[in-house]
Design a protein around this motif. Structure first.
Motif, PDB file in Angstrom:
ATOM      1  N   ILE A 140      33.606  17.663  82.210  1.00  0.00           N
ATOM      2  CA  ILE A 140      32.586  16.796  81.629  1.00  0.00           C
ATOM      3  C   ILE A 140      31.286  16.847  82.430  1.00  0.00           C
ATOM      4  O   ILE A 140      30.185  16.968  81.873  1.00  0.00           O
ATOM      5  CB  ILE A 140      33.100  15.349  81.534  1.00  0.00           C
ATOM      6  CG1 ILE A 140      34.299  15.261  80.576  1.00  0.00           C
ATOM      7  CG2 ILE A 140      31.992  14.423  81.069  1.00  0.00           C
ATOM      8  CD1 ILE A 140      33.982  15.620  79.142  1.00  0.00           C
ATOM      9  N   ARG A 141      31.389  16.786  83.733  1.00  0.00           N
ATOM     10  CA  ARG A 141      30.176  16.719  84.557  1.00  0.00           C
ATOM     11  C   ARG A 141      29.466  18.056  84.674  1.00  0.00           C
ATOM     12  O   ARG A 141      28.316  18.115  85.113  1.00  0.00           O
ATOM     13  CB  ARG A 141      30.506  16.163  85.941  1.00  0.00           C
ATOM     14  CG  ARG A 141      30.963  14.714  85.878  1.00  0.00           C
ATOM     15  CD  ARG A 141      31.041  14.086  87.225  1.00  0.00           C
ATOM     16  NE  ARG A 141      31.628  12.754  87.145  1.00  0.00           N
ATOM     17  CZ  ARG A 141      31.873  11.986  88.194  1.00  0.00           C
ATOM     18  NH1 ARG A 141      31.569  12.415  89.404  1.00  0.00           N
ATOM     19  NH2 ARG A 141      32.395  10.788  88.046  1.00  0.00           N
ATOM     20  N   THR A 142      30.154  19.142  84.330  1.00  0.00           N
ATOM     21  CA  THR A 142      29.468  20.427  84.280  1.00  0.00           C
ATOM     22  C   THR A 142      28.314  20.370  83.295  1.00  0.00           C
ATOM     23  O   THR A 142      27.209  20.859  83.565  1.00  0.00           O
ATOM     24  CB  THR A 142      30.452  21.536  83.883  1.00  0.00           C
ATOM     25  OG1 THR A 142      31.436  21.682  84.902  1.00  0.00           O
ATOM     26  CG2 THR A 142      29.740  22.868  83.701  1.00  0.00           C
ATOM     27  N   PHE A 143      28.553  19.761  82.149  1.00  0.00           N
ATOM     28  CA  PHE A 143      27.495  19.619  81.149  1.00  0.00           C
ATOM     29  C   PHE A 143      26.356  18.759  81.676  1.00  0.00           C
ATOM     30  O   PHE A 143      25.176  19.115  81.548  1.00  0.00           O
ATOM     31  CB  PHE A 143      28.061  19.008  79.872  1.00  0.00           C
ATOM     32  CG  PHE A 143      27.003  18.607  78.874  1.00  0.00           C
ATOM     33  CD1 PHE A 143      26.410  19.552  78.055  1.00  0.00           C
ATOM     34  CD2 PHE A 143      26.584  17.283  78.784  1.00  0.00           C
ATOM     35  CE1 PHE A 143      25.419  19.185  77.149  1.00  0.00           C
ATOM     36  CE2 PHE A 143      25.603  16.912  77.888  1.00  0.00           C
ATOM     37  CZ  PHE A 143      25.016  17.861  77.072  1.00  0.00           C
ATOM     38  N   LEU A 144      26.677  17.622  82.291  1.00  0.00           N
ATOM     39  CA  LEU A 144      25.636  16.718  82.776  1.00  0.00           C
ATOM     40  C   LEU A 144      24.808  17.372  83.878  1.00  0.00           C
ATOM     41  O   LEU A 144      23.579  17.230  83.911  1.00  0.00           O
ATOM     42  CB  LEU A 144      26.256  15.420  83.292  1.00  0.00           C
ATOM     43  CG  LEU A 144      25.268  14.373  83.832  1.00  0.00           C
ATOM     44  CD1 LEU A 144      24.317  13.942  82.723  1.00  0.00           C
ATOM     45  CD2 LEU A 144      26.011  13.165  84.390  1.00  0.00           C
TER      46      LEU A 144
END
Length: 329
Positions: A140-144
């Motif tokens: 998830i945090r890869t996208f952010l």
């Protein structure tokens, strides 16, 4: 602007048909000018002054980016945090139900086998929950991280950007960005398991790979190599900035989550107690995590992107290219 927005890797400029304005470094013969490693710089068209930055300016630039683009930063961060919390909570509930209840905590008269069974059950559930949560968090945090890097790139130049534009720039890079994130996480984890020092060293050495990949539009190996070159000779400074950013983020997140955890009655609970708590208690604790991550995650991602930009200004004289792209010269 070029197809990669001018964030070219200097070592690959010879492969391009013509140089692109913006964020690429000057050739080795480029004459030094005010701003090329100079404290004077080229003004402040965006969230940072166009010169090598101090630690405070990096952190302040991350905060200014969130203030100038609140809809993009907080909006996207909130959505990402909600998705992450929902998936983590759902996975934890499913895992705990599949693995069965934890046996009662043995008393003083318990046999060694009973104590071992209890420890194994707690350790197994905790490890499984943390493992699944870590995988979800990385995905998830890869996208952010990539999204915030694109926003920071525009904010440094003082240029507006919409959600569609940021998403359009990031989308083609997401598979490679995920590859960099997974490799980086595995390297740091393996280095930390065998001996803590190699893990810390790798953590700082390849910390700039994600912004390098997103902004330079390179490949996974190229992004890791770019991070190594940018950090080389400045490892302690890069590590110090990352450490300070992490400490600030941890303290802020902890303070934000205190009222939620106290309201849920899990202020001092361990992972096993939280996992066996009611759904309402877990939801309240997850709500605290969502609020904390909505504020903290874009700050960390923005500071990392600005640290990458700072290293390029220090090592490659990119400040004059930024000034040209921003119309300052």
């Amino acid at each position: 602007m070029s197809d990669n927005g001018g964030w070219s890797d200097p070592s690959r400029q010879g492969d391009q048909q013509k140089p692109s304005p913006g964020w690429q470094a000057p050739p080795p013969s480029f004459p030094q000018a005010p701003g090329y490693g100079s404290p004077r710089g080229y003004g402040k068209p965006g969230v940072i002054p166009l010169r090598p930055l101090s630690v405070g300016e990096i952190l302040d630039g991350a905060i200014n980016t969130m203030r100038r683009h609140p809809g993009l930063t907080f909006g996207v961060s909130a959505i990402v945090a909600v998705i992450e919390a929902a998936l983590s909570l759902g996975a934890s509930i499913w895992l705990l139900s599949e693995m069965g209840p934890i046996p009662p905590q043995p008393g003083p008269a318990a046999t060694p086998q009973e104590a071992l069974d209890y420890a194994s059950a707690v350790l197994g559930q905790t490890a499984a929950t943390l493992g699944v949560t870590l995988v979800i968090t990385v995905l998830i945090r890869t996208f952010l991280t990539g999204f915030m890097t694109v926003v920071v790139g525009k904010a440094v130049l003082g240029k507006p950007i919409t959600f569609g534009e940021a998403l359009g720039e990031l989308a083609p890079r997401l598979p490679a960005l995920l590859g960099v994130t997974v490799l980086y996480t595995l390297m740091v984890a393996v280095g930390s398991v065998f001996f803590l020092v190699p893990g810390i060293w790798l953590y700082a050495l390849f910390s700039l790979a994600s912004p390098a990949l997103v902004l330079e539009h390179g490949r996974v190996g190229q992004a890791l190599n770019r991070s190594r070159l940018l950090v080389q000779g400045s490892w302690w400074r890069v590590f110090g900035v990352l450490l300070l950013t992490g400490v600030c983020a941890t303290v802020i997140a902890f303070v934000i989550q205190i009222p939620f955890n106290l309201s849920a009655g899990v202020g001092g609970a361990d992972m096993a107690e939280l996992g066996s708590a009611s759904i309402g208690v877990q939801l309240l604790s997850s709500a605290g995590q969502v609020v904390a991550q909505t504020l903290v995650a874009p700050f960390v991602a923005g500071a990392t992107a600005l640290l990458y930009i700072d290293q390029r200004m220090r090592k490659e004289g990119m400040d004059i290219q930024l000034a040209r792209a921003a119309g300052a010269v």
